[in-house]
Design an enzyme around this catalytic site. Structure first.
Site, PDB file in Angstrom:
ATOM      1  N   ASP A  72       7.197  -9.106  -2.749  1.00  0.00           N
ATOM      2  CA  ASP A  72       7.202  -8.398  -3.889  1.00  0.00           C
ATOM      3  C   ASP A  72       6.290  -8.994  -4.830  1.00  0.00           C
ATOM      4  OD1 ASP A  72       9.062  -6.469  -2.681  1.00  0.00           O
ATOM      5  OD2 ASP A  72      10.792  -6.915  -3.841  1.00  0.00           O
ATOM      6  N   ASP A  89      12.013   5.465   2.828  1.00  0.00           N
ATOM      7  CA  ASP A  89      13.167   5.014   2.201  1.00  0.00           C
ATOM      8  C   ASP A  89      14.527   6.377   2.491  1.00  0.00           C
ATOM      9  OD1 ASP A  89      11.891   2.744   1.466  1.00  0.00           O
ATOM     10  OD2 ASP A  89      11.622   3.492  -0.360  1.00  0.00           O
TER      11      ASP A  89
END
Lengths: 193, 251
Positions: free
Chosen positions: B11, B130
């Protein structure tokens, strides 16, 4: 060592330049015919779709120059496929250097093949110090069948050519620039030819 | 034969790794380039960089980061997070990214998938999905799983493939962060119904979870972040163990 990477606007070549830089070598991206003809080694890259890539080659006249080159030439991925007689992708006539016709994977495997596979039956100076079953990184939907020019075999539901050679022309289906230390060694071996 | 891929995810915020931890050997645990190189040395098969910063300046920072990763790292990597145009993708690929992943922007504008595929080829377009279960049905969520939609997972995956995406990265929001294993039932269905590779994401906690997602979940690759970041698992140990269990992996 003068290394030319043929620039014909086909795909991302930054990582090939970087791979040579990691070997301490400078590779020049060029579309200049004289620079390509006089380079000691020539890289013919290619990412993307075959018919549009071939169209770009023709526009610059490079389709006639490449088959006449006499120094070692390395086609990578789509570059290798375009060096064959023909590819099913976009029903495209190739440069006719390697004696085979490229086909689409169509036998119950996922397409594209993405990831690390192995190379076997290695037959070339390109593989000096590379063991059988070494891992290389591939991303492709079309493949070159086995033929007399095959110098490495991979298996993806069927056996196919993951590398080809005819005279001074070499082609690899995999991405040596992305194949970790094995790929780096293969590039080094090509430069040492 | 084609091996199963292990993909650490980093990330990125403002050009730095977040969730970064105490890698004693690293000069700078927040430097994504150094962490990426380390993962590559440990045997990672690919890397994913997910940009979670939200400033206007982030494109430049991200492009510069991509350039430096490509310079240093000799395995493929994907960049995702906030990509919404052909121009965004062009910049990232020119700087050396191998693939890009798009998520919310594809749901909002599915034609973007076709446009990107036409311009750059299927091989570099990953669609990230997602999803979580709502009343027994898998529903696609946006903005990192925060915003629900009416889009159903399996029909969206079908459309994504038909529009030419090269891979699907499926994250189960129900499993993400739990460390209880991947969403193998949904993954197996995705993998059986689709003819492009499926990357499993969300739920990795131990080695057995990876084995399960490759066998029961029929996943082609598995992505994880925290188990690698926090050194709960070394990639080299994980791959050795997978090999012992008969999973084809590159060692």
């Amino acid at each position: 060592m003068k290394i030319a990477i043929i620039d014909y606007g086909a795909g991302n070549i930054q990582s090939i330049k970087f791979a040579f830089a990691r070997l301490g070598l400078k590779a020049e991206l060029t579309s200049d015919v004289e620079t390509i003809k006089t380079a000691e080694k020539v890289i013919f890259p290619g990412v993307g779709e075959a018919s549009s890539a071939m169209h770009k080659l023709k526009q610059s006249g490079l389709d006639l120059i490449i088959p006449e080159l006499t120094q070692p030439v390395l086609g990578i991925c789509l570059g290798m496929q375009l060096m064959c007689e023909y590819t099913e992708e976009g029903d495209t006539k190739g440069l006719g250097i390697f004696h085979t016709k490229v086909k689409k994977f169509n036998h119950g495997v996922k397409v594209p093949q993405i990831g690390w596979n192995q190379i076997t039956e290695l037959k070339s100076e390109l593989y000096r110090d590379i063991p059988e079953k070494a891992y290389i990184y591939l991303v492709h939907s079309f493949y070159a069948p086995l033929c007399k020019d095959t110098i490495a075999v991979s298996d993806y539901g069927l056996s196919y050519s993951s590398a080809l050679q005819w005279r001074n022309f070499y082609g690899v289906q995999f991405h040596p620039e992305k194949s970790s230390t094995v790929g780096a060694k293969i590039l080094k071996n090509f430069i040492d030819l | 034969m084609l091996t199963k891929r292990i993909i650490p995810c980093l990330d990125i915020k403002d050009g730095r790794t977040v969730k970064g931890v105490n890698f004693m050997e690293l000069r700078d645990a927040g430097d994504p380039v150094e962490l990426a190189a380390r993962y590559a040395d440990e045997g990672a098969d690919e890397l994913v960089f997910l940009d979670i910063s939200a400033t206007e300046e982030k494109r430049k920072t991200l492009a510069r980061l991509v350039y430096h990763v490509a310079e240093k790292v000799n395995i493929p990597f994907t960049v995702g997070g906030g990509i919404s145009s052909v121009q965004d993708v062009d910049v990232l690929l020119k700087n050396g990214a191998d693939k890009v992943s798009i998520n919310s922007s594809a749901v909002k504008n599915p034609d973007l998938i076709n446009e990107l595929v036409a311009k750059f080829g299927s091989q570099c377009i990953v669609v990230a999905i997602d999803a979580k279960q709502v009343d027994g049905e898998w529903k696609v969520h946006l903005v990192g799983g925060k915003v629900p939609t009416d889009v159903e997972l399996f029909s969206w995956a079908k459309e994504v493939e038909e529009r030419g995406a090269g891979e699907i990265l499926f994250t189960s929001m129900d499993h993400d962060g739990t460390k209880n294993g991947f969403a193998n039932e949904a993954l197996a269905r995705l993998s059986s119904e689709r003819n492009i590779p499926i990357i499993a994401s969300g739920g990795a906690g131990k080695v057995q979870h990876f084995t399960d997602t490759f066998i029961a979940g029929k996943a082609d690759a598995a992505l994880a972040a925290s188990v690698f970041h926090y050194k709960e698992m070394e990639i080299s140990d994980l791959k050795r163990e997978l090999k012992n269990q008969g999973i084809p992996v590159r060692i």
